[in-house]
Design an enzyme around this catalytic site. Structure first.
Site, PDB file in Angstrom:
ATOM      1  N   GLY A  73      -4.883  -1.572  -3.539  1.00  0.00           N
ATOM      2  CA  GLY A  73      -4.411  -0.700  -2.462  1.00  0.00           C
ATOM      3  C   GLY A  73      -5.534  -0.151  -1.598  1.00  0.00           C
ATOM      4  CD  GLU A  74     -11.035   2.015  -2.992  1.00  0.00           C
ATOM      5  OE1 GLU A  74     -12.212   2.166  -2.644  1.00  0.00           O
ATOM      6  OE2 GLU A  74     -10.664   2.050  -4.185  1.00  0.00           O
TER       7      GLU A  74
END
Length: 1213
Positions: A165-166
């Site tokens: 998700g980063e």
């Protein structure tokens, strides 16, 4: 199964062919399973045989499969760790050698292993860590995008993991993807650089999220997407058609990023509670349907796995297959037995369980075996909570199957014996009910009253495990008849015989199996005996039986068996129920008699281990009945099996040792009779066999001696100890030749270590523990033994022996009751002191080198005690020791002796007499401390004790000293101690005199001098006088140095006494404080006797021709001493004080008169003025007669006058 397992299985009950099993032979026609079962077993066997003969395309190796299996387990565990924390999983696999350490190896592993969690893979690849980035580069480089369009390449790239998700992590992944895509498609012309591919890839990810995410309400249009990508191709645009096609493709099919492999069940409703029952049931059905789908998906995923198939040719493959299948098999058999009453189904289930137990036994699978045996035991209804009234045919068949398993698989059952033996124990109960036996016959005595108190019919609790608690004791005969009918078949002949064969057949179990069997039989027995009111002894009886059956096993196996059984007898013999304990002790007796019949070779310990329970029961069970029974059992063993007992003697004496301290006269008397019989008769015949226990025998006798309740027994026991000494003396060779655990003891010392030392040590213990009459007898016997047999002792034995003897005095160094301490000193210490000196004199040669200093130390200790009797004894013993052995003393020994006397003189000098001050004066505080430190407490009785002849006249003319009532307690203690020191000083002066000149010699001389003076016959010379006297003293054995040392002591004592007698003020203070008789205290006796002894020594040396060279020095000293003495006498003012000097002056003048003229002259010159002064005193006639002779001699020698008729003496020196 029987066929393939024949090489791995041994049936203990088949002797002819141990590899095969024939049920009909095994049971001997006594216990038959249903016929269908036997037939089915044969068909299974033939099926196994035919299957194993099918040709196989590839050989299988169990070891190889085991290795592969272990590797698979390691990898699975590593994957499990990776899915929780990737770094840990990678590290574990690398540590186990299942994964390489390079980035390429790890990248390949991430590609190949489908079971990895895709989210964790994405996180691992996206980490901003040097090594993680290397792995990510390798991971992407291992993908081939050649000839693929951009979107399909991106789809392929995202199949292996889930994007993190980063944003930074996504950025690194997209950057490397773009670089790899261009690397694989170098001929393309669409993209100007990798930057274009990177931006486009990122935009496609964003487009996918925009178009397919339900959270985005306003979707991106194609025009917006084209506009977003303008200028990304090196400031130029990508073709609109190309971007339009990408938009259409993504809109039609999103890029599906891989989900996690775990199949989760997602509930349709997240509400906390469901409104109605209908909705709840609907939700339940939906969840069950979801679970079914998940399970189906999992099974389908596994079913299509491609793996080679092997035909098994090795038996070892059965183990892992059974390990996987045993749980469902057990469930299937259990349900079949529980729910179905069809005999065919029950037989199949029982046969299945039996075969499963066999497989578990063969492969030592303990958990599986125990589970199946427990299931079988549960279905017998014997140990279950359900009532045996529900017992059916299938339960009876289950019991028979369980017994069959016990017969055929006994060697492999291990802990499963517990369940089987519990069932057999309860089966016996069921048989009692089935045959209609009354409850009171189950185990002997019924505690009717106690059971009634608890509100249950007597004996009810016995049947609780069978679910009959409410029925036993019931008056409903019809109901009881129904129970008996239900369990009746359990009492059939075949079942009874089969059960019995389990115990008789225990002889055929192997070494480990019999230990397991016995251990669990003991555990079941403990459960049976746990009932407070109705203990059962079925298993206990069986333990006794199997002990008989197995006693002929090899010793190694029997020792292990008895370790368990013996421990059980320890507990049962101490049972609170006397009936149980009596049965246990009687069983032990019977077993012991049988065991002892076998005998024992030297240095073995089997008997000792076997008889240990008697010891334990005697120690722990306080019941007089049981203790008496133990003593009688052991006595019977001794009477009937004495010739066969070896190591068992230790236990026998230990039992009697316990009995010796008892307060029951019957027990003590019986034990002592047997002990006496052993010592007097058995030792006489079998001494060599009992040597190892000889020390225990003596210790046992010592315990009898120390039982104060039976004094007659004590005295007789001491006599028996004396008898034991006779054995050691008569049979030293047997002790020398005996070898055991004391191999480090030299053969010559074994007589001491195993024979003399135990006897003498126990006698010293008796002396320290017992009352006066007993300890006196013990002391006498101890020294009798030394005197009788000491000639056989080695030097170093004596050293050990006197360490024991001196313990008698050590006992007094402990702070105890004052009265006891005083009695000890006056009696035992006194007695011991004289006895030690007697022994030392008798064995002077071996003892002088090693023990003389120790004896002197002990004598010094005795003299320093605040006990007049002991102090006198110490000086007397010193005197006797020197007089009796002085002729053998070397100069070194004389040095030690004189030093000892000097030390005693110094330690016992009552210096405090001169420094003491009454309370209230300035010096009191300091002096008080000094007194308390110097003097130990003295019992009141010693204050009042009259002084002896020697000490009596010293301090008081005709009365003993007693403390005034108003004197302080501390002063009384101090004065008592001072008085004893004064006595010791007198004793020492007399001791020195007796040693140098022999006892009574000086008194005789004084009497002769007095008589001669009365006759006026002082004519003989010193030399003639010396020659006429027998020379019995130690003078001739002592050097001048020794004599001078003693002389110093005597003169120091004289000077102290003189100082005290001259200090009138101090004597008055002491008298007023309570230190008095009818007159002031004085030390007249010490003053005169010390000087008299000094003069005798000096005059003796002055006339000794051997010391002629030293005569000038001796003369100087003699003149000095005599001059000071005469000067002091003249200064005396007290008439009584001058009277005390009469004999001393007689001695001085007489011995001077006997000197030859040459020696007389200097003496007369020195003494003349003093003698003239003496004439003014009122002297006794004898002294005046001597003075007359002296003056006449002066006139003659100095030629002043020559009396008529008086012969002139010519100098002879």
């Amino acid at each position: 199964m029987v066929e393939w397992s024949k090489d791995m299985y041994v049936n203990p009950n088949l002797q002819a062919n141990l590899g095969q099993e024939h049920p009909s032979d095994c049971e001997g026609g006594e216990l038959k399973l249903p016929e269908q079962t036997a037939g089915r077993r044969d068909s299974i066997s033939s099926l196994d045989s035919s299957y194993s003969s099918v040709p196989v395309s590839q050989a299988d190796h169990p070891e190889q499969y085991e290795v592969i299996k272990q590797q698979k387990e390691i990898i699975e565990h590593g994957i499990e760790l990776f899915n929780k924390k990737p770094k840990r999983g990678v590290q574990y696999l690398q540590d186990q050698g299942m994964l390489g350490s390079t980035a390429e190896d790890i990248a390949q592993f991430l590609h190949q292993e489908d079971r990895l969690d895709t989210t964790q893979v994405g996180e691992f690849l996206g980490e901003n860590n040097k090594f993680n980035k290397e792995v990510m580069y390798c991971y992407v480089d291992q993908l081939d995008f050649c000839g693929r369009d951009f979107v399909s390449a991106l789809r392929t790239f995202l199949e292996g993991f889930r994007l993190p998700g980063e944003a930074q992590k996504i950025d690194r992944l997209m950057e490397k993807f773009a670089a790899r895509y261009l690397e694989c498609n170098q001929g393309q012309t669409s993209f100007a650089s990798a930057d274009t591919a990177y931006v486009l890839a990122y935009s496609i990810i964003m487009l996918t999220t925009d178009l397919h995410s339900p959270q985005v309400k306003n979707k991106m249009t194609k025009e917006q997407y084209i506009k977003m990508n303008r200028g990304i191709n090196d400031s130029k645009d990508l073709p609109e058609e190309y971007l339009s096609s990408i938009y259409d493709e993504i809109a039609g099919k999103k890029i599906a990023m891989k989900e996690s492999k775990e199949f989760s069940i997602t509930p349709k409703s997240t509400k906390q509670s469901v409104a109605s029952e209908k909705q709840r049931r609907l939700l339940y059905n939906m969840e069950m349907e979801q679970m079914a789908k998940t399970a189906k998906a999992l099974m389908e995923a596994v079913s299509h796995a491609q793996a080679p198939f092997f035909s098994a040719t090795h038996l070892e493959h059965v183990r892992p297959m059974f390990k996987l299948a045993w749980t469902p098999l057990l469930a299937a058999f259990s349900v079949g037995l529980q729910d179905c009453d069809d005999p065919d189904v029950a037989s199949l289930c029982l046969e299945g369980i039996r075969c499963a137990i066999r497989i578990a036994c063969i492969f030592s699978m303990q958990l599986e075996r125990d589970a199946y045996v427990q299931a079988l035991a549960r279905f017998t209804l014997l140990t279950a909570s359900s009532s045996i009234t529900e017992m059916k045919q299938k339960n009876i068949d289950t019991i028979k199957t369980l017994i069959t398993v016990a017969h055929t698989d006994g060697n492999y059952l291990g802990n499963s014996w517990h369940e089987i033996l519990r069932c057999i124990s309860q089966l016996e109960l069921a048989q009692l009910i089935g045959t209609g036996v009354k409850t009171r016959y189950i185990s002997g005595v019924v505690r009717d009253r106690e059971a009634s108190i608890r509100g249950l019919p007597p004996g009810t609790e016995e049947f609780m495990p069978l679910g009959l608690g409410n029925l036993v004791g019931s008056q409903d005969k019809r109901q009881m008849a129904h129970i008996q009918e239900s369990v009746g078949e359990t009492s059939s002949q075949s079942v009874v015989v089969a059960v019995d064969r389990i115990f008789t057949g225990s002889t055929r179990l192997d070494g480990n199996a019999i230990v397991d069997f016995v251990r669990w039989l003991c555990a079941v027995s403990m459960d049976e005996l746990a009932s407070a009111h109705q203990p059962r002894m079925f298993s206990l009886q069986k333990i006794v039986e199997i002990s008989y059956y197995n006693m002929n096993r090899i010793r190694l196996q029997w020792s292990r068996i008895w370790q368990v059984i013996g421990d059980h007898f320890n507990k049962v013999g101490c049972n609170s129920n006397e009936d149980v304990a009596i049965f246990a002790v009687d069983s032990l007796r019977q077993l012991s008699m049988k065991f002892l019949e076998k005998g024992e070779l030297a240095n073995f310990r089997f008997q000792k281990d076997f008889l240990r329970p008697f010891e334990h029961i005697m120690k722990k069970n306080r019941s007089p009945t049981i203790r008496d029974m133990v003593i009688r059992c052991v006595a019977q063993m001794v009477n009937s099996q004495a010739a066969n007992i070896r190591s068992g003697w230790k236990n026998i004496f230990s039992v009697f040792h316990q009995a010796a301290a008892d307060h029951d006269e019957t027990i003590v008397e019986l034990a002592f009779q047997t002990t006496g019989h052993i010592v007097v008769n058995t030792f006489k015949e079998h001494f060599a066999a009992a040597i190892d226990s000889f020390q225990d025998a003596v210790k046992c006798l010592s315990e009898f001696v120390c039982n104060a309740a039976f004094p007659d027994t004590s005295m007789e026991a001491i006599r028996l100890i004396r008898h034991c000494a006779k054995y050691v003396s008569e049979r030293p060779q047997a002790l020398r030749e005996y070898t055991s655990d004391d191999m480090n003891v030299a053969p010559g010392d074994r007589v001491w270590v195993r024979g003399w030392f135990p006897i003498l040590f126990e006698l010293s213990c008796i002396i320290n523990r017992c009352k006066l009459d007993v300890r006196t007898r013990g002391l006498t016997v101890m020294f009798e033994i030394m005197k009788s047999y000491g000639h056989t002792f080695e030097k170093h034995w004596w050293h050990d022996l006197f360490r024991i003897v001196f313990r008698i005095f050590d006992n007094m160094k402990l702070p105890e009751q004052q009265t006891e301490k005083t009695e000890w000193m006056t009696t035992t210490c006194n007695h011991a002191l004289y006895a030690i000196c007697d022994v030392f004199t008798q064995f002077y040669e071996p003892l002088s080198e090693i023990l003389l200093e120790d004896i002197f130390t002990q004598l010094q200790w005795c003299v320093k005690q605040d006990n007049e009797q002991l102090a006198r004894s110490g000086t007397n013993c010193l005197e006797n020791l020197v007089i009796l052995n002085g002729e053998k003393f070397s100069p070194e020994v004389w040095n030690v002796t004189c030093s000892c006397m000097l030390e005693i003189f110094q330690n016992t000098s009552p210096h405090v007499l001169l420094t003491w001050r009454p309370a209230g004066q300035d010096e009191e505080a300091a002096d008080g401390k000094h007194f308390d430190a110097d003097f130990d407490s003295q019992s009141q009785s010693s204050y009042d004790r009259a002084l002896s002849e020697r000490g009596h006249s010293q301090m008081s003319s005709d009365d003993t000293w007693k403390g005034r009532s108003n004197a302080r307690v501390s002063d009384q203690r101090l004065f008592a101690g001072l008085l004893i020191k004064c006595v010791v000083q007198l004793e020492l002066i007399q001791t020195v005199d007796n040693i140098v000149f022999f006892p009574a010699t000086s008194k005789k001389e004084d009497a002769e001098n007095m008589a001669a003076a009365q006759r006026d016959a002082l004519e003989e010379s010193e030399a003639d006088w010396e020659d006429s006297r027998p020379d019995q003293g130690m003078y001739r054995h002592m050097t001048s140095a020794h004599l001078f040392k003693l002389l110093d002591c005597l003169l120091e004592s004289h000077n102290f006494a003189k100082d005290f007698n001259s200090n009138n003020e101090q004597r008055t203070a002491l008298w007023r404080a309570g230190f008095k008789g009818k007159s002031k205290p004085n030390l007249l006796k010490q003053e005169t006797s010390s000087l008299a002894c000094s003069l005798r020594i000096l005059f003796k040396m002055y006339s000794d021709l051997k010391l002629q060279d030293s005569w000038p020095d001796i003369q100087t000293r003699l003149l000095l001493v005599c001059t000071e003495a005469l000067s002091y006498f003249i200064s005396l003012t007290s008439e009584s004080h001058r009277e005390a000097w009469n004999s001393l002056l007689m001695l001085l003048l007489t011995r001077t008169l006997r000197l030859p003229d040459g020696k007389f002259k200097p003496h007369a010159s020195c003494y003349y003025p003093h003698l003239c002064e003496m004439m003014q005193f009122d002297l006794i006639p004898e002294l005046r007669a001597v003075l007359r002779r002296f003056f006449l001699r002066i006139g003659s020698v100095f030629q002043i006058a020559a009396p008529e008729g008086a012969p002139t003496r010519t100098p002879s020196s």
